[in-house]
Design a protein around this motif. Structure first.
Motif, PDB file in Angstrom:
ATOM      1  N   CYS A   1       0.199 -23.161  38.451  1.00 13.04           N
ATOM      2  CA  CYS A   1      -0.605 -23.717  39.538  1.00 13.04           C
ATOM      3  C   CYS A   1      -1.934 -24.253  39.007  1.00 13.04           C
ATOM      4  O   CYS A   1      -2.524 -23.674  38.088  1.00 13.04           O
ATOM      5  CB  CYS A   1      -0.828 -22.627  40.588  1.00 13.04           C
ATOM      6  N   LEU A   2      -2.400 -25.338  39.584  1.00  9.99           N
ATOM      7  CA  LEU A   2      -3.679 -25.922  39.168  1.00  9.99           C
ATOM      8  C   LEU A   2      -4.856 -24.979  39.379  1.00  9.99           C
ATOM      9  O   LEU A   2      -5.871 -25.089  38.688  1.00  9.99           O
ATOM     10  CB  LEU A   2      -3.939 -27.217  39.960  1.00  9.99           C
ATOM     11  N   CYS A   3      -4.729 -24.055  40.333  1.00  7.89           N
ATOM     12  CA  CYS A   3      -5.860 -23.204  40.689  1.00  7.89           C
ATOM     13  C   CYS A   3      -5.709 -21.751  40.247  1.00  7.89           C
ATOM     14  O   CYS A   3      -6.693 -21.019  40.236  1.00  7.89           O
ATOM     15  CB  CYS A   3      -6.086 -23.232  42.202  1.00  7.89           C
TER      16      CYS A   3
ATOM     17  N   GLY B   1     -14.303 -27.505  50.657  1.00  3.20           N
ATOM     18  CA  GLY B   1     -14.213 -26.073  50.880  1.00  3.20           C
ATOM     19  C   GLY B   1     -12.967 -25.537  50.217  1.00  3.20           C
ATOM     20  O   GLY B   1     -12.114 -26.301  49.744  1.00  3.20           O
ATOM     21  N   GLY B   2     -12.824 -24.218  50.167  1.00  5.68           N
ATOM     22  CA  GLY B   2     -11.637 -23.613  49.597  1.00  5.68           C
ATOM     23  C   GLY B   2     -11.352 -24.113  48.196  1.00  5.68           C
ATOM     24  O   GLY B   2     -12.251 -24.285  47.370  1.00  5.68           O
ATOM     25  N   ASN B   3     -10.105 -24.405  47.920  1.00  4.78           N
ATOM     26  CA  ASN B   3      -9.716 -24.844  46.586  1.00  4.78           C
ATOM     27  C   ASN B   3     -10.194 -26.253  46.261  1.00  4.78           C
ATOM     28  O   ASN B   3     -10.323 -26.604  45.083  1.00  4.78           O
ATOM     29  CB  ASN B   3      -8.199 -24.757  46.422  1.00  4.78           C
ATOM     30  N   ALA B   4     -10.447 -27.066  47.270  1.00  3.38           N
ATOM     31  CA  ALA B   4     -10.997 -28.392  46.990  1.00  3.38           C
ATOM     32  C   ALA B   4     -12.362 -28.250  46.319  1.00  3.38           C
ATOM     33  O   ALA B   4     -12.659 -28.928  45.326  1.00  3.38           O
ATOM     34  CB  ALA B   4     -11.109 -29.199  48.280  1.00  3.38           C
TER      35      ALA B   4
ATOM     36  N   GLY C   1       2.094 -21.995  46.728  1.00  2.00           N
ATOM     37  CA  GLY C   1       2.009 -21.946  48.185  1.00  2.00           C
ATOM     38  C   GLY C   1       0.670 -21.448  48.699  1.00  2.00           C
ATOM     39  O   GLY C   1       0.030 -22.115  49.538  1.00  2.00           O
ATOM     40  N   PRO C   2       0.186 -20.278  48.239  1.00  5.94           N
ATOM     41  CA  PRO C   2      -1.099 -19.779  48.732  1.00  5.94           C
ATOM     42  C   PRO C   2      -2.262 -20.717  48.427  1.00  5.94           C
ATOM     43  O   PRO C   2      -3.153 -20.912  49.264  1.00  5.94           O
ATOM     44  CB  PRO C   2      -1.255 -18.440  47.999  1.00  5.94           C
ATOM     45  N   CYS C   3      -2.277 -21.317  47.228  1.00  2.61           N
ATOM     46  CA  CYS C   3      -3.372 -22.226  46.883  1.00  2.61           C
ATOM     47  C   CYS C   3      -3.289 -23.520  47.701  1.00  2.61           C
ATOM     48  O   CYS C   3      -4.316 -24.096  48.071  1.00  2.61           O
ATOM     49  CB  CYS C   3      -3.362 -22.534  45.390  1.00  2.61           C
ATOM     50  N   TRP C   4      -2.085 -23.969  47.985  1.00  7.85           N
ATOM     51  CA  TRP C   4      -1.932 -25.142  48.841  1.00  7.85           C
ATOM     52  C   TRP C   4      -2.517 -24.876  50.225  1.00  7.85           C
ATOM     53  O   TRP C   4      -3.227 -25.709  50.782  1.00  7.85           O
ATOM     54  CB  TRP C   4      -0.452 -25.514  48.949  1.00  7.85           C
ATOM     55  N   ARG C   5      -2.233 -23.694  50.754  1.00  8.17           N
ATOM     56  CA  ARG C   5      -2.732 -23.354  52.095  1.00  8.17           C
ATOM     57  C   ARG C   5      -4.247 -23.208  52.116  1.00  8.17           C
ATOM     58  O   ARG C   5      -4.875 -23.377  53.164  1.00  8.17           O
ATOM     59  CB  ARG C   5      -2.062 -22.065  52.583  1.00  8.17           C
ATOM     60  N   ASP C   6      -4.856 -22.898  50.954  1.00  9.62           N
ATOM     61  CA  ASP C   6      -6.311 -22.745  50.874  1.00  9.62           C
ATOM     62  C   ASP C   6      -6.997 -24.030  50.430  1.00  9.62           C
ATOM     63  O   ASP C   6      -8.160 -24.028  50.066  1.00  9.62           O
ATOM     64  CB  ASP C   6      -6.663 -21.604  49.912  1.00  9.62           C
ATOM     65  N   THR C   7      -6.271 -25.128  50.457  1.00  7.26           N
ATOM     66  CA  THR C   7      -6.853 -26.434  50.118  1.00  7.26           C
ATOM     67  C   THR C   7      -6.918 -27.259  51.401  1.00  7.26           C
ATOM     68  O   THR C   7      -5.882 -27.628  51.964  1.00  7.26           O
ATOM     69  CB  THR C   7      -6.008 -27.162  49.060  1.00  7.26           C
ATOM     70  N   PRO C   8      -8.113 -27.547  51.894  1.00  8.77           N
ATOM     71  CA  PRO C   8      -8.254 -28.203  53.211  1.00  8.77           C
ATOM     72  C   PRO C   8      -8.019 -29.712  53.155  1.00  8.77           C
ATOM     73  O   PRO C   8      -8.940 -30.519  53.313  1.00  8.77           O
ATOM     74  CB  PRO C   8      -9.697 -27.870  53.603  1.00  8.77           C
TER      75      PRO C   8
END
Length: 242
Positions: A15-17, A83-86, A30-37
């Motif tokens: 994962c990138l994050c 915000g988040g992972n962004a 999946g979790p990092c995708w959901r935390d990327t707004p």
């Protein structure tokens, strides 16, 4: 193909994050995708800010800021809100030498801007002053714009704009102070601008807060004979009033 499969078996894509294993290179788990707004649905046509409501086909909807402020550019897009992972990926690209992020993030940006791209458009980044570039070693906006140009096949002029005044950081400044800080700080490169005169430029930056930096760049390009400017950012601050 066998060698690639062997390499992936030994070093599976991550994962990138985070360190989670993913199905393909340059992907999020999946979790990092959901935390990327990510910006999805209705958004301001001029700055990419997400808006409440349903998309209307063919309608150009603007946010309150873009209705109130005289933006010198025409259209704008953003991949995500800041915000988040962004936010984490922006900071990693800018300050943690995660140059590998420029490829996937640039591809995301190219997809976000797909509906405003035009044949003959020029891709150009917001520049850093040479003193700041000396400290950072890379201009993250130039890395992103280079990848966007490669993904889209459009012309890339990485030094179309130059920063002629070393400005203090924008961090902590209100909107009016941000615009004052960037006043007359950018200009078109005298040896590059002839390539862009009469053409449409897509101005690229990593983050948009008030829009002061992008406005300074757009003003400089239009004053030098560029026909039209649009903007593209990786992340848009969702509450830009400060």
């Amino acid at each position: 193909m066998r060698m690639q499969a062997l390499v992936q078996a030994i070093y599976p894509p991550q994962c990138l994050c985070c360190d989670a294993v993913v199905d393909q290179d340059f992907a999020l788990c999946g979790p990092c995708w959901r935390d990327t707004p990510f910006v999805a649905g209705l958004a301001c046509d001029r700055c990419g800010l997400p808006l409440v409501g349903e998309e209307a086909t063919g309608a150009r909807i603007l946010c309150d800021d873009c209705l109130r402020l005289a933006r010198p550019w025409d259209r704008g897009r953003a991949v995500a809100t800041y915000g988040g992972n962004a936010r984490r990926m922006v900071l990693q690209l800018k300050h943690a030498d995660r140059l590998d992020l420029a490829r996937p993030l640039g591809d995301w940006m190219a997809r976000a801007a797909a509906d405003i791209l035009e044949p003959g458009m020029i891709i150009a980044p917001v520049p850093l002053h040479w003193l700041r570039l000396l400290r950072r070693r890379t201009n993250q906006s130039a890395l992103l714009s280079a990848r966007i140009a490669r993904s889209t096949g459009l012309d890339h002029i990485p030094d179309l704009l130059v920063r002629i005044r070393h400005t203090p950081s924008q961090e902590g400044r209100g909107r009016d102070a941000r615009f004052r800080n960037l006043s007359a700080a950018l200009r078109a490169h005298p040896r590059r601008i002839a390539q862009a005169q009469g053409r449409h430029v897509l101005l690229v930056d990593d983050v948009m807060t008030s829009g002061a930096t992008l406005a300074a760049g757009a003003d400089a390009l239009l004053a030098a004979g560029v026909a039209q400017v649009s903007v593209l950012v990786l992340a848009r601050v969702a509450h830009p009033g400060g």
